[in-house]
Design an enzyme around this catalytic site. Sequence first.
Site, PDB file in Angstrom:
ATOM      1  CG  LEU A 549      48.720 -48.691 -31.288  1.00 20.36           C
ATOM      2  CD1 LEU A 549      48.081 -48.968 -32.644  1.00 20.36           C
ATOM      3  CD2 LEU A 549      47.726 -48.963 -30.165  1.00 20.36           C
ATOM      4  N   GLY A 550      53.071 -50.034 -30.292  1.00 15.88           N
ATOM      5  CA  GLY A 550      54.174 -50.974 -30.297  1.00 15.88           C
ATOM      6  C   GLY A 550      55.271 -50.474 -31.206  1.00 15.88           C
ATOM      7  N   GLY A 553      60.535 -53.657 -36.353  1.00 15.55           N
ATOM      8  CA  GLY A 553      61.845 -53.468 -36.935  1.00 15.55           C
ATOM      9  C   GLY A 553      61.953 -52.208 -37.756  1.00 15.55           C
ATOM     10  CB  VAL A 557      52.602 -49.028 -34.863  1.00 21.06           C
ATOM     11  CG1 VAL A 557      51.179 -48.886 -35.396  1.00 21.06           C
ATOM     12  CG2 VAL A 557      53.477 -49.732 -35.885  1.00 21.06           C
ATOM     13  CE  LYS A 571      55.832 -50.189 -41.074  1.00 18.73           C
ATOM     14  NZ  LYS A 571      55.718 -51.289 -42.065  1.00 18.73           N
ATOM     15  CG  ASP A 668      59.108 -59.863 -42.157  1.00 17.51           C
ATOM     16  OD1 ASP A 668      59.604 -60.846 -41.572  1.00 17.51           O
ATOM     17  OD2 ASP A 668      59.113 -58.718 -41.673  1.00 17.51           O
TER      18      ASP A 668
END
Length: 861
Positions: A549-550, A553, A557, A571, A668
């Site tokens: 999915l992407g 840092g 995922v 993740k 964050d």
Amino acid sequence: MGGGGVFRFSSMASSPRLLVLLLAWLCCAAAEAADTIQQGKSLSAAETLVSTPEGVFEVGFFPPDPKQPSRLYLGIWYRGIVPRTVVWVANRAAPATSAAPSLTLTETGELQVLDGTAANGTAAPSLLWSSNTSRAALRGGYYASIQDSGSLQVRSDDGTLSWDSFWHPTDTILSGMQIAVRAPGPPGRGGTNERMLFTSWASETDPAPGRYALGLDPAGSGQAYIWRDGNDIYWRSGQWTGVNFIGIPWRPLYLSGFSLSNDRDLGLHYTYTATNTSLQRFVVQPNGTDICYMVKKSSQEWETVWLQPSNECEYYAACGPNAKCTVGQDGKAKCTCLKGFQPKLWDQWNAGNWSEGCTRNPPLGCQVNQPGDGFLPIGNIKWPDFSYWMSTVADETGCKNACLNNCSCGAYVHTTTTGCLVWGDKLIDIHELPTGAYTLNLKLPASELRVHHTVWRIATIVSAVVLFVLLACLVLWWRRGRNIKDAVHRSWRSRQSSTWSQQNSAMLDISQSIRFDDEVEDGKSHELKVYSLDRIKAATCNFSDSNKLGEGGFGPVYMGTLPGGEEVAVKRLCRNSGQGLEEFKNEVILIAKLQHRNLVRLLGCCLQREEKILVYEYMPNKSLDAFLFNPEKQGLLDWSKRFDIIEGIARGLLYLHRDSRLRIVHRDLKASNILLDADMNPKISDFGMARMFGGDQNQFNTNRVVGTFGYMSPEYAMEGIFSVKSDVYSFGVLILEIITGKRAVSFHYHQDSLNIAGYAWRQWNEDKATELIDPLIRASCSVRQVLRCIHIALLCVQDHADERPDIPTVIIMLSSDSLSLPNPRPPTLMLRGRELESSKSSENERSHSIGTVSMTQLHGR
């Protein structure tokens, strides 16, 4: 005529077309005249006034009872909504019965409802109602008009307000009303001597004042009450905490815009401002129920979204003093005496008559000269009535001691918003709430506390032992790859390749879980699943790139599918991600306990071999930045969706900072950490950098600064100091990104401005704030609402933490258009390009970028 034109009939006689145009002009002029009543003019039973400019409300005469059409009342109702919804009635105690009632504005600025004339035409009209606002006649005169807010107003010709129907309500609370103890009056002249009450109709078809009235506590506690027959308390809202009433846990009520103010004219009062997206009203019904209605956009029909009282425990003092009311599974009330109390009249109590309540037994130690009194926290309850605010007490310890040293004090509460509240020896109107972490500290003698302390000690010892064992196991497991000469580990590792794979192929499968019994939003306990690495690999096709999915840092995922068909997001933390075992444990512990509709839900985890994996609920629309900064998807986020996302993020932060049992600073907050579900609802994710506050801690100082460039607050980036105000700063940056459709870092060299905050302030200061709005939404958005959001964002990104609002205040600012906002100060970090370059060489800074996420580590000075 009103336009001042002069027409000659001789010329019009030869031009039929001109005559038609004249008639059309006269019709338009008549329609315009229907917006106001001029001084000395009247509104007949056959006429109405329509609000301007949108035509939301209408004023006129109406028959509430179809069986008695001759009984007419002057009222205000929603225009275009069927059936007629009346929100205000003038002559509610005296209906007009003639065929020719009228509303007249006198030369002295007084509104009067007259009942026509006698049959023979000789008698003067009878006065049914008046505004009682006679003033000296003015040269310019007065006029009356109805506003789109539903407010019927009388103003002088220069625009000065002299009377407003909002000051004298009937049974309905509308957006824009000020709810005070005494009725408001003209600006600068203070309130009136009339008590401000919202009084029910006598029946559904009779607007006469009924038995029930809602108003504020005359004693100044800020609570709202519903009284029956004048003095009998029927319902109580509970104390105001700064964002909500204790006894009304329905959160959307406050997002609609209830806020508390205190000024010289009105004293303590509430202002109600509804959202811009819906028609909403609160009505005191003839049966005493206060109901919130909202119009469905699809059908334009009213639906009930909230009501009080909604169960038997919400009736005032349902169980008498010193007793708690709980709603059973059958919906009936169940009364129990508080600890340290017993029924005052046992026979009545056993028979179900709880009106006399309970009495203290045994007595307090201070009453019999035996030291050792203490306090027992009772959670999740509506605080009792008749609290006293101790303005001289500054903290929790002082509040506790003040109650302990006063033998008449029976309980206390201290919060940052309410301060110190104490109660006497009668605790009235207590009931258990379905949600809300409201705790009452009940004063008890030492004999009643011993049992509690013994149980608590045993529970603490057992918990400590279990925690110690778990930590020991975790340490052994973590160190198994470091050549530790431990026979148990070697045996386990050798069996893993042979008998373990044969006999237990589903190691750490879904059947294993960690149960969390902490109180959560839906009132249920939750379980955190522990998955095997094999199960994770199967779900993600062995971490296939097609399922990716992407990547952030801390690692990639993946999308996964569990055996039951449930889609999840997996993740997988990289070994060099910077997030080690501590960060992993941190995220697991925090998210497992945090349950809120605007926080992403952690479903499970895997800690096996060298892998650290988290399993989340799957968000089909991925993250906010995938829409916000993607030219192909930006257009899918109109302003309405963007504003909903801003509000949703704020609600999630409110839960983290205040409403959860843990007090969390995210550290964050950024667009890539805001995930969107199928309905585009935002959910805050990625708690690897989050920190939990405890006790009275307000801030932390750290030598390891981690975060994303552009989102970190100045005090965090430069000195390592972080607090809830650090999240507020990041939220302000996020608001500006949502409005502009541009990344915060894209402004780095834009017009010599260091960051998006500096650029936004410059545009704001130069009255060019509209240029910040994303061109894709500029034509269709509410510019006023967007500019207000920019204003709020600039307040959130102030350099000094104490100048930023907290999240509860931000939510009030977002939901209330009428609340005045302070002017933002200019950012001091607006460094020019050359200054930025020179400053870089002097900073002890180390930055690295992984994928699209920039991480910066700074050492505090």
